[in-house]
Design an enzyme around this catalytic site. Structure first.
Site, mmCIF file in Angstrom:
data_model
loop_
_atom_site.group_PDB
_atom_site.id
_atom_site.type_symbol
_atom_site.label_atom_id
_atom_site.label_comp_id
_atom_site.label_asym_id
_atom_site.label_seq_id
_atom_site.Cartn_x
_atom_site.Cartn_y
_atom_site.Cartn_z
ATOM 1 N N PHE A 123 0.874 -1.178 0.000
ATOM 2 C CA PHE A 123 0.000 0.000 0.000
ATOM 3 C C PHE A 123 0.909 1.224 0.000
ATOM 4 O O PHE A 123 1.560 1.523 1.001
ATOM 5 C CB PHE A 123 -0.851 -0.060 1.273
ATOM 6 C CG PHE A 123 -1.845 1.043 1.465
ATOM 7 C CD1 PHE A 123 -3.121 0.970 0.915
ATOM 8 C CD2 PHE A 123 -1.530 2.147 2.254
ATOM 9 C CE1 PHE A 123 -4.060 1.976 1.138
ATOM 10 C CE2 PHE A 123 -2.461 3.150 2.479
ATOM 11 C CZ PHE A 123 -3.720 3.066 1.916
ATOM 12 N N GLU A 127 5.157 9.295 1.204
ATOM 13 C CA GLU A 127 6.285 9.709 0.364
ATOM 14 C C GLU A 127 7.349 10.343 1.257
ATOM 15 O O GLU A 127 7.054 10.678 2.415
ATOM 16 C CB GLU A 127 5.798 10.708 -0.694
ATOM 17 C CG GLU A 127 4.730 10.090 -1.584
ATOM 18 C CD GLU A 127 4.291 10.990 -2.725
ATOM 19 O OE1 GLU A 127 4.707 12.174 -2.773
ATOM 20 O OE2 GLU A 127 3.539 10.488 -3.578
ATOM 21 N N THR A 158 5.498 -1.123 3.600
ATOM 22 C CA THR A 158 5.483 -2.495 4.122
ATOM 23 C C THR A 158 5.238 -3.480 2.974
ATOM 24 O O THR A 158 4.393 -3.224 2.115
ATOM 25 C CB THR A 158 4.363 -2.636 5.179
ATOM 26 O OG1 THR A 158 4.594 -1.682 6.210
ATOM 27 C CG2 THR A 158 4.322 -4.037 5.762
ATOM 28 N N GLU A 362 -0.133 4.134 9.890
ATOM 29 C CA GLU A 362 -1.593 4.222 9.677
ATOM 30 C C GLU A 362 -2.173 5.401 10.476
ATOM 31 O O GLU A 362 -3.285 5.320 11.007
ATOM 32 C CB GLU A 362 -2.278 2.892 9.995
ATOM 33 C CG GLU A 362 -1.734 1.779 9.100
ATOM 34 C CD GLU A 362 -2.706 0.686 8.778
ATOM 35 O OE1 GLU A 362 -3.920 0.878 8.944
ATOM 36 O OE2 GLU A 362 -2.234 -0.382 8.335
#
Ligand SMILES: Cc1cc2nc3c(=O)[nH]c(=O)nc-3n(C[C@H](O)[C@H](O)[C@H](O)COP(=O)(O)OP(=O)(O)OC[C@H]3O[C@@H](n4cnc5c(N)ncnc54)[C@H](O)[C@@H]3O)c2cc1C
Length: 382
Positions: A123, A127, A158, A362
Protein backbone atom coordinates in the site's frame (compact mmCIF):
# COMPACT_ATOMS: atom_id res chain seq x y z
CA UNK A 1 -22.30 -6.01 21.50
CA UNK A 2 -22.31 -9.77 22.06
CA UNK A 3 -19.19 -10.81 23.95
CA UNK A 4 -19.81 -14.52 23.52
CA UNK A 5 -17.84 -15.97 20.61
CA UNK A 6 -19.53 -18.31 18.14
CA UNK A 7 -18.19 -21.80 17.43
CA UNK A 8 -16.67 -20.57 14.16
CA UNK A 9 -14.98 -17.62 15.83
CA UNK A 10 -13.56 -19.82 18.57
CA UNK A 11 -12.30 -22.35 16.00
CA UNK A 12 -10.59 -19.63 13.91
CA UNK A 13 -8.94 -18.21 17.02
CA UNK A 14 -7.70 -21.66 18.05
CA UNK A 15 -6.39 -22.37 14.54
CA UNK A 16 -4.46 -19.09 14.59
CA UNK A 17 -3.16 -19.69 18.11
CA UNK A 18 -1.85 -23.17 17.19
CA UNK A 19 -0.25 -21.81 14.02
CA UNK A 20 1.45 -19.05 16.00
CA UNK A 21 2.71 -21.41 18.69
CA UNK A 22 4.06 -23.93 16.16
CA UNK A 23 5.18 -21.92 13.15
CA UNK A 24 5.77 -18.33 14.20
CA UNK A 25 6.76 -17.91 17.84
CA UNK A 26 9.69 -20.38 17.67
CA UNK A 27 11.24 -18.40 14.78
CA UNK A 28 10.36 -14.78 15.57
CA UNK A 29 13.63 -13.93 17.39
CA UNK A 30 15.74 -15.37 14.56
CA UNK A 31 13.72 -13.56 11.88
CA UNK A 32 14.24 -10.35 13.83
CA UNK A 33 18.01 -10.98 14.10
CA UNK A 34 18.31 -11.93 10.42
CA UNK A 35 16.03 -9.06 9.39
CA UNK A 36 13.87 -11.37 7.30
CA UNK A 37 10.76 -13.40 7.97
CA UNK A 38 10.80 -16.74 6.12
CA UNK A 39 8.92 -15.94 2.91
CA UNK A 40 7.30 -19.41 2.96
CA UNK A 41 5.08 -18.06 5.74
CA UNK A 42 3.03 -16.20 3.09
CA UNK A 43 1.94 -19.48 1.46
CA UNK A 44 1.07 -20.89 4.88
CA UNK A 45 -1.01 -17.81 5.75
CA UNK A 46 -2.84 -18.25 2.44
CA UNK A 47 -3.38 -21.99 2.90
CA UNK A 48 -4.89 -21.43 6.36
CA UNK A 49 -7.27 -18.84 4.95
CA UNK A 50 -5.79 -15.97 6.97
CA UNK A 51 -5.17 -13.87 3.84
CA UNK A 52 -8.79 -14.28 2.75
CA UNK A 53 -10.69 -13.40 5.92
CA UNK A 54 -13.88 -11.38 5.22
CA UNK A 55 -13.38 -11.87 1.43
CA UNK A 56 -16.25 -13.85 -0.20
CA UNK A 57 -15.68 -17.46 -1.18
CA UNK A 58 -16.33 -16.68 -4.87
CA UNK A 59 -12.89 -15.01 -4.92
CA UNK A 60 -11.30 -17.82 -2.94
CA UNK A 61 -11.71 -15.99 0.37
CA UNK A 62 -12.51 -17.62 3.69
CA UNK A 63 -15.35 -15.13 4.34
CA UNK A 64 -16.20 -14.73 8.04
CA UNK A 65 -16.92 -11.57 9.97
CA UNK A 66 -14.63 -8.81 11.17
CA UNK A 67 -14.54 -10.09 14.73
CA UNK A 68 -13.04 -13.33 13.40
CA UNK A 69 -10.55 -11.24 11.43
CA UNK A 70 -9.57 -9.37 14.60
CA UNK A 71 -9.27 -12.57 16.64
CA UNK A 72 -6.84 -13.99 14.07
CA UNK A 73 -4.86 -10.75 13.88
CA UNK A 74 -4.61 -10.64 17.67
CA UNK A 75 -3.07 -14.12 17.63
CA UNK A 76 -0.67 -13.22 14.80
CA UNK A 77 0.29 -10.09 16.75
CA UNK A 78 0.98 -12.26 19.79
CA UNK A 79 3.36 -14.32 17.66
CA UNK A 80 5.20 -11.71 15.64
CA UNK A 81 4.14 -8.20 14.67
CA UNK A 82 6.16 -8.48 11.45
CA UNK A 83 3.98 -11.38 10.29
CA UNK A 84 0.79 -9.69 11.50
CA UNK A 85 1.77 -6.65 9.43
CA UNK A 86 2.10 -8.73 6.25
CA UNK A 87 -1.56 -9.74 6.64
CA UNK A 88 -2.76 -6.29 7.73
CA UNK A 89 -1.30 -4.74 4.59
CA UNK A 90 -1.81 -7.40 1.89
CA UNK A 91 -5.31 -8.36 3.02
CA UNK A 92 -6.42 -5.42 5.13
CA UNK A 93 -5.30 -2.54 2.95
CA UNK A 94 -4.89 -3.99 -0.56
CA UNK A 95 -7.18 -7.01 -1.04
CA UNK A 96 -10.07 -5.38 0.83
CA UNK A 97 -9.71 -2.23 -1.30
CA UNK A 98 -9.83 -4.31 -4.47
CA UNK A 99 -12.84 -6.19 -3.15
CA UNK A 100 -14.63 -2.95 -2.28
CA UNK A 101 -13.68 -0.71 -5.20
CA UNK A 102 -12.31 -3.03 -7.90
CA UNK A 103 -13.73 -4.18 -11.23
CA UNK A 104 -14.46 -7.86 -11.83
CA UNK A 105 -11.31 -8.00 -13.97
CA UNK A 106 -9.20 -6.55 -11.13
CA UNK A 107 -10.73 -9.02 -8.69
CA UNK A 108 -9.97 -11.94 -11.02
CA UNK A 109 -6.43 -10.71 -11.70
CA UNK A 110 -5.35 -9.79 -8.18
CA UNK A 111 -7.86 -10.61 -5.46
CA UNK A 112 -7.88 -14.36 -6.00
CA UNK A 113 -4.06 -14.49 -5.94
CA UNK A 114 -3.77 -12.26 -2.88
CA UNK A 115 -6.17 -14.33 -0.79
CA UNK A 116 -4.40 -17.55 -1.80
CA UNK A 117 -1.02 -16.17 -0.75
CA UNK A 118 0.23 -16.59 -4.33
CA UNK A 119 0.85 -12.85 -4.48
CA UNK A 120 1.38 -10.10 -1.92
CA UNK A 121 0.19 -6.53 -2.02
CA UNK A 122 1.70 -3.32 -0.70
CA UNK A 123 0.00 0.00 0.00
CA UNK A 124 2.01 2.94 -1.33
CA UNK A 125 0.71 6.20 0.10
CA UNK A 126 3.55 7.76 2.15
CA UNK A 127 6.29 9.71 0.36
CA UNK A 128 9.59 11.18 1.58
CA UNK A 129 7.96 14.62 1.90
CA UNK A 130 4.41 13.67 2.88
CA UNK A 131 3.44 11.38 5.76
CA UNK A 132 0.67 12.65 8.03
CA UNK A 133 -0.43 15.14 5.38
CA UNK A 134 -0.88 12.49 2.70
CA UNK A 135 -3.23 14.67 0.65
CA UNK A 136 -0.18 16.68 -0.47
CA UNK A 137 1.49 13.69 -2.14
CA UNK A 138 3.54 14.45 -5.25
CA UNK A 139 3.80 11.19 -7.20
CA UNK A 140 2.23 11.98 -10.57
CA UNK A 141 0.21 9.91 -13.03
CA UNK A 142 -0.09 11.47 -16.48
CA UNK A 143 -2.50 10.29 -19.19
CA UNK A 144 -0.89 9.00 -22.39
CA UNK A 145 -3.57 7.70 -24.75
CA UNK A 146 -5.29 4.84 -22.96
CA UNK A 147 -2.37 4.47 -20.52
CA UNK A 148 -1.15 6.27 -17.41
CA UNK A 149 2.53 7.01 -16.78
CA UNK A 150 3.50 7.17 -13.08
CA UNK A 151 6.57 8.87 -11.61
CA UNK A 152 7.51 9.51 -8.00
CA UNK A 153 8.94 8.02 -4.81
CA UNK A 154 7.13 6.20 -1.99
CA UNK A 155 8.65 5.76 1.48
CA UNK A 156 8.39 3.16 4.28
CA UNK A 157 6.24 0.75 2.25
CA UNK A 158 5.48 -2.49 4.12
CA UNK A 159 5.90 -5.62 1.92
CA UNK A 160 7.58 -3.26 -0.57
CA UNK A 161 10.28 -5.66 -1.80
CA UNK A 162 8.01 -8.71 -1.56
CA UNK A 163 4.84 -7.52 -3.23
CA UNK A 164 3.66 -8.48 -6.69
CA UNK A 165 1.18 -5.59 -6.80
CA UNK A 166 1.44 -2.09 -5.36
CA UNK A 167 -1.64 -0.01 -4.65
CA UNK A 168 -0.14 3.34 -5.62
CA UNK A 169 -1.71 6.72 -4.92
CA UNK A 170 -0.75 9.37 -7.46
CA UNK A 171 -1.75 12.89 -8.39
CA UNK A 172 -3.78 13.05 -11.60
CA UNK A 173 -5.42 16.43 -11.11
CA UNK A 174 -5.09 19.56 -9.00
CA UNK A 175 -3.90 20.15 -5.46
CA UNK A 176 -5.17 18.40 -2.32
CA UNK A 177 -7.10 15.18 -1.84
CA UNK A 178 -9.42 15.66 -4.83
CA UNK A 179 -6.54 15.35 -7.32
CA UNK A 180 -5.47 11.84 -6.26
CA UNK A 181 -6.18 8.57 -8.10
CA UNK A 182 -5.37 4.98 -7.06
CA UNK A 183 -3.66 2.45 -9.34
CA UNK A 184 -2.87 -1.27 -9.11
CA UNK A 185 0.71 -1.40 -10.37
CA UNK A 186 2.48 -4.74 -11.04
CA UNK A 187 5.83 -4.47 -9.30
CA UNK A 188 7.63 -6.10 -12.24
CA UNK A 189 6.66 -3.17 -14.47
CA UNK A 190 9.61 -1.51 -16.26
CA UNK A 191 10.66 1.59 -14.29
CA UNK A 192 9.48 0.20 -10.90
CA UNK A 193 12.22 -0.39 -8.32
CA UNK A 194 12.07 -1.28 -4.62
CA UNK A 195 14.94 -0.77 -2.17
CA UNK A 196 14.72 -2.38 1.24
CA UNK A 197 15.15 -0.05 4.23
CA UNK A 198 17.44 -1.55 6.87
CA UNK A 199 18.25 -0.38 10.39
CA UNK A 200 14.68 -0.18 11.67
CA UNK A 201 14.13 0.02 15.44
CA UNK A 202 11.60 -2.83 15.27
CA UNK A 203 9.65 -4.96 12.80
CA UNK A 204 13.07 -5.93 11.56
CA UNK A 205 11.86 -9.11 9.91
CA UNK A 206 9.39 -7.23 7.77
CA UNK A 207 10.31 -6.00 4.28
CA UNK A 208 9.92 -2.21 4.43
CA UNK A 209 10.95 -0.42 1.27
CA UNK A 210 11.41 2.77 -0.65
CA UNK A 211 9.69 2.49 -4.02
CA UNK A 212 10.76 4.49 -7.07
CA UNK A 213 8.42 4.78 -10.03
CA UNK A 214 10.26 6.16 -13.03
CA UNK A 215 7.86 6.44 -15.96
CA UNK A 216 5.91 3.29 -15.02
CA UNK A 217 3.23 2.68 -17.68
CA UNK A 218 -0.09 1.02 -16.78
CA UNK A 219 -3.32 0.73 -18.76
CA UNK A 220 -6.41 2.61 -17.61
CA UNK A 221 -7.80 -0.76 -16.46
CA UNK A 222 -5.21 -0.58 -13.61
CA UNK A 223 -7.01 2.42 -12.12
CA UNK A 224 -8.83 1.46 -8.88
CA UNK A 225 -12.10 3.38 -8.51
CA UNK A 226 -12.77 6.65 -10.34
CA UNK A 227 -10.24 9.27 -11.36
CA UNK A 228 -9.83 11.72 -8.45
CA UNK A 229 -11.21 9.21 -5.91
CA UNK A 230 -7.88 7.81 -4.75
CA UNK A 231 -8.01 9.56 -1.41
CA UNK A 232 -11.41 8.01 -0.75
CA UNK A 233 -9.84 4.58 -1.40
CA UNK A 234 -6.92 5.35 0.91
CA UNK A 235 -9.01 6.68 3.78
CA UNK A 236 -11.52 3.81 3.55
CA UNK A 237 -8.65 1.32 3.66
CA UNK A 238 -7.00 3.04 6.63
CA UNK A 239 -10.24 3.30 8.63
CA UNK A 240 -10.48 -0.50 8.69
CA UNK A 241 -6.70 -0.86 8.73
CA UNK A 242 -6.52 0.89 12.09
CA UNK A 243 -8.77 -1.79 13.54
CA UNK A 244 -6.38 -4.47 12.34
CA UNK A 245 -3.33 -2.65 13.76
CA UNK A 246 -5.20 -2.32 17.05
CA UNK A 247 -6.00 -6.05 17.05
CA UNK A 248 -2.32 -6.81 16.49
CA UNK A 249 -1.45 -4.51 19.40
CA UNK A 250 -3.76 -6.48 21.70
CA UNK A 251 -1.82 -9.61 20.76
CA UNK A 252 1.50 -7.91 21.31
CA UNK A 253 0.40 -6.68 24.74
CA UNK A 254 -0.85 -10.19 25.56
CA UNK A 255 2.55 -11.60 24.62
CA UNK A 256 4.11 -9.08 27.03
CA UNK A 257 1.71 -10.20 29.76
CA UNK A 258 2.40 -13.91 29.22
CA UNK A 259 6.16 -13.36 29.23
CA UNK A 260 6.07 -11.09 32.30
CA UNK A 261 3.84 -13.40 34.35
CA UNK A 262 5.99 -16.39 33.41
CA UNK A 263 9.19 -14.65 34.42
CA UNK A 264 7.80 -13.10 37.60
CA UNK A 265 6.71 -16.47 38.96
CA UNK A 266 10.14 -18.04 38.25
CA UNK A 267 12.65 -15.35 39.12
CA UNK A 268 13.50 -15.04 42.82
CA UNK A 269 14.84 -12.01 44.68
CA UNK A 270 14.82 -11.32 48.43
CA UNK A 271 14.13 -15.02 49.00
CA UNK A 272 10.86 -15.26 47.07
CA UNK A 273 9.51 -15.06 43.50
CA UNK A 274 9.48 -11.45 42.31
CA UNK A 275 5.74 -12.01 41.66
CA UNK A 276 5.36 -11.94 45.44
CA UNK A 277 6.53 -8.32 45.55
CA UNK A 278 3.56 -5.98 45.38
CA UNK A 279 5.20 -3.50 43.02
CA UNK A 280 5.87 -6.28 40.50
CA UNK A 281 2.24 -7.37 40.75
CA UNK A 282 1.27 -3.79 40.04
CA UNK A 283 3.24 -3.93 36.77
CA UNK A 284 1.48 -7.18 35.82
CA UNK A 285 -1.97 -5.86 36.76
CA UNK A 286 -1.43 -2.71 34.69
CA UNK A 287 -0.43 -4.76 31.62
CA UNK A 288 -3.46 -7.05 32.07
CA UNK A 289 -5.82 -4.09 32.30
CA UNK A 290 -4.42 -2.58 29.10
CA UNK A 291 -4.86 -5.92 27.27
CA UNK A 292 -8.50 -6.23 28.30
CA UNK A 293 -9.42 -2.59 27.63
CA UNK A 294 -7.72 -2.57 24.22
CA UNK A 295 -9.41 -5.83 23.25
CA UNK A 296 -12.85 -4.46 24.11
CA UNK A 297 -12.23 -1.39 21.95
CA UNK A 298 -11.17 -3.63 19.06
CA UNK A 299 -14.21 -5.88 19.41
CA UNK A 300 -16.41 -2.79 19.48
CA UNK A 301 -15.07 -1.62 16.10
CA UNK A 302 -15.45 -5.10 14.61
CA UNK A 303 -19.02 -5.21 15.86
CA UNK A 304 -19.80 -1.81 14.30
CA UNK A 305 -18.28 -2.90 10.97
CA UNK A 306 -20.23 -6.16 10.96
CA UNK A 307 -23.48 -4.34 11.71
CA UNK A 308 -22.86 -1.80 8.94
CA UNK A 309 -22.60 1.13 11.37
CA UNK A 310 -20.13 4.04 11.22
CA UNK A 311 -16.88 2.78 12.62
CA UNK A 312 -14.13 5.22 11.59
CA UNK A 313 -13.93 7.14 14.89
CA UNK A 314 -14.18 3.94 16.94
CA UNK A 315 -11.34 2.55 14.82
CA UNK A 316 -9.17 5.62 15.54
CA UNK A 317 -9.98 5.27 19.25
CA UNK A 318 -9.06 1.59 19.25
CA UNK A 319 -5.83 2.20 17.32
CA UNK A 320 -4.82 5.11 19.53
CA UNK A 321 -5.48 3.27 22.77
CA UNK A 322 -4.19 -0.15 21.72
CA UNK A 323 -0.95 1.13 20.19
CA UNK A 324 -0.08 3.25 23.22
CA UNK A 325 -1.15 0.33 25.45
CA UNK A 326 1.20 -2.01 23.55
CA UNK A 327 4.12 0.36 24.16
CA UNK A 328 3.21 0.64 27.86
CA UNK A 329 2.82 -3.13 28.15
CA UNK A 330 6.19 -3.81 26.52
CA UNK A 331 7.90 -1.17 28.65
CA UNK A 332 6.44 -2.71 31.82
CA UNK A 333 7.38 -6.21 30.68
CA UNK A 334 11.00 -5.10 30.24
CA UNK A 335 10.82 -3.67 33.77
CA UNK A 336 9.60 -7.00 35.14
CA UNK A 337 12.53 -8.76 33.47
CA UNK A 338 15.04 -6.28 34.87
CA UNK A 339 18.43 -6.54 33.16
CA UNK A 340 17.34 -9.70 31.38
CA UNK A 341 14.69 -7.64 29.59
CA UNK A 342 17.48 -5.68 28.01
CA UNK A 343 19.14 -8.57 26.18
CA UNK A 344 17.77 -10.55 23.26
CA UNK A 345 17.79 -13.89 25.09
CA UNK A 346 14.25 -12.94 26.10
CA UNK A 347 11.53 -11.58 23.78
CA UNK A 348 10.37 -8.49 25.68
CA UNK A 349 13.01 -6.14 24.28
CA UNK A 350 11.82 -7.03 20.77
CA UNK A 351 8.23 -6.42 21.84
CA UNK A 352 9.16 -2.91 22.94
CA UNK A 353 10.98 -2.20 19.66
CA UNK A 354 8.09 -3.62 17.62
CA UNK A 355 5.39 -1.80 19.59
CA UNK A 356 6.64 1.71 18.99
CA UNK A 357 5.83 1.79 15.28
CA UNK A 358 2.16 1.06 16.02
CA UNK A 359 1.90 4.63 17.36
CA UNK A 360 3.37 5.93 14.11
CA UNK A 361 1.95 4.16 11.08
CA UNK A 362 -1.59 4.22 9.68
CA UNK A 363 -1.81 7.67 11.29
CA UNK A 364 0.29 8.68 14.30
CA UNK A 365 -1.24 8.97 17.77
CA UNK A 366 -1.44 12.73 17.25
CA UNK A 367 -3.37 12.26 14.00
CA UNK A 368 -5.80 9.83 15.69
CA UNK A 369 -6.44 12.47 18.39
CA UNK A 370 -7.12 15.06 15.68
CA UNK A 371 -9.57 12.71 13.95
CA UNK A 372 -11.37 12.04 17.24
CA UNK A 373 -11.35 15.75 18.06
CA UNK A 374 -12.80 16.62 14.65
CA UNK A 375 -15.61 14.12 15.18
CA UNK A 376 -16.37 15.62 18.61
CA UNK A 377 -16.33 19.27 17.58
CA UNK A 378 -16.91 19.36 13.85
CA UNK A 379 -13.71 21.42 13.67
CA UNK A 380 -10.69 20.07 11.76
CA UNK A 381 -7.55 21.09 13.66
CA UNK A 382 -5.20 19.90 10.93
C1 LIG B 1 7.88 0.43 9.65
C2 LIG B 1 6.97 1.35 8.90
C3 LIG B 1 6.06 0.82 7.99
C4 LIG B 1 5.21 1.66 7.26
N1 LIG B 1 4.38 1.13 6.30
C5 LIG B 1 3.72 1.96 5.45
C6 LIG B 1 2.99 1.44 4.34
O1 LIG B 1 2.89 0.23 4.14
N2 LIG B 1 2.40 2.32 3.48
C7 LIG B 1 2.48 3.68 3.65
O2 LIG B 1 1.93 4.41 2.82
N3 LIG B 1 3.15 4.20 4.72
C8 LIG B 1 3.78 3.38 5.61
N4 LIG B 1 4.49 3.90 6.66
C9 LIG B 1 4.56 5.35 6.83
C10 LIG B 1 3.77 5.86 8.01
O3 LIG B 1 2.39 5.75 7.78
C11 LIG B 1 4.22 7.29 8.26
O4 LIG B 1 5.53 7.22 8.79
C12 LIG B 1 3.28 8.03 9.19
O5 LIG B 1 2.07 8.31 8.55
C13 LIG B 1 3.87 9.37 9.69
O6 LIG B 1 4.38 10.13 8.63
P1 LIG B 1 5.87 10.72 8.73
O7 LIG B 1 6.77 9.60 9.11
O8 LIG B 1 6.16 11.43 7.46
O9 LIG B 1 5.82 11.73 9.93
P2 LIG B 1 5.31 13.26 9.89
O10 LIG B 1 4.00 13.34 9.22
O11 LIG B 1 6.41 14.10 9.40
O12 LIG B 1 5.09 13.53 11.45
C14 LIG B 1 6.18 13.78 12.34
C15 LIG B 1 5.58 14.13 13.70
O13 LIG B 1 4.76 15.30 13.58
C16 LIG B 1 3.46 15.03 14.07
N5 LIG B 1 2.47 15.78 13.30
C17 LIG B 1 2.35 15.89 11.94
N6 LIG B 1 1.32 16.67 11.62
C18 LIG B 1 0.73 17.03 12.79
C19 LIG B 1 -0.41 17.83 13.14
N7 LIG B 1 -1.19 18.37 12.21
N8 LIG B 1 -0.67 18.04 14.45
C20 LIG B 1 0.09 17.45 15.41
N9 LIG B 1 1.16 16.68 15.15
C21 LIG B 1 1.47 16.48 13.86
C22 LIG B 1 3.27 13.52 13.90
O14 LIG B 1 2.27 13.02 14.78
C23 LIG B 1 4.67 13.04 14.27
O15 LIG B 1 4.80 12.99 15.66
C24 LIG B 1 5.28 3.06 7.46
C25 LIG B 1 6.17 3.58 8.41
C26 LIG B 1 7.01 2.75 9.12
C27 LIG B 1 7.97 3.36 10.09
Amino acid sequence: MNLELSGEQTAARRLAADFVDREIAPHAARWDREESVDRAIVGRLGALGFLGLTIPEQYGGSAGDHLTYCLVLEELGRGDSAVRGIVSVSLGLVAKSIHHFGTEEQKRTWLTRLVAGEALGCFALTEPGTGSDAAQLRTRAVRDGSDWVLSGTKMFITNGTWAEVALVFARTGGEGHRGITAFLVPTDSPGFTAREIHGKLGLRGQATAELVLDGVRVPDSARLHAEGKGFTVAMAALAKGRMSVAAGCVGLAKACLDAAVGYATQREQFGKPIAAHQLVQELLADIALDVEAARLLVWRVADLVDRGEDFAVASSQAKLFASEAAVRAADRAVQVFGGYGYIDEFPVGKYLRDAKVMTLYEGTSQIQKLLIGRALTGVAAF
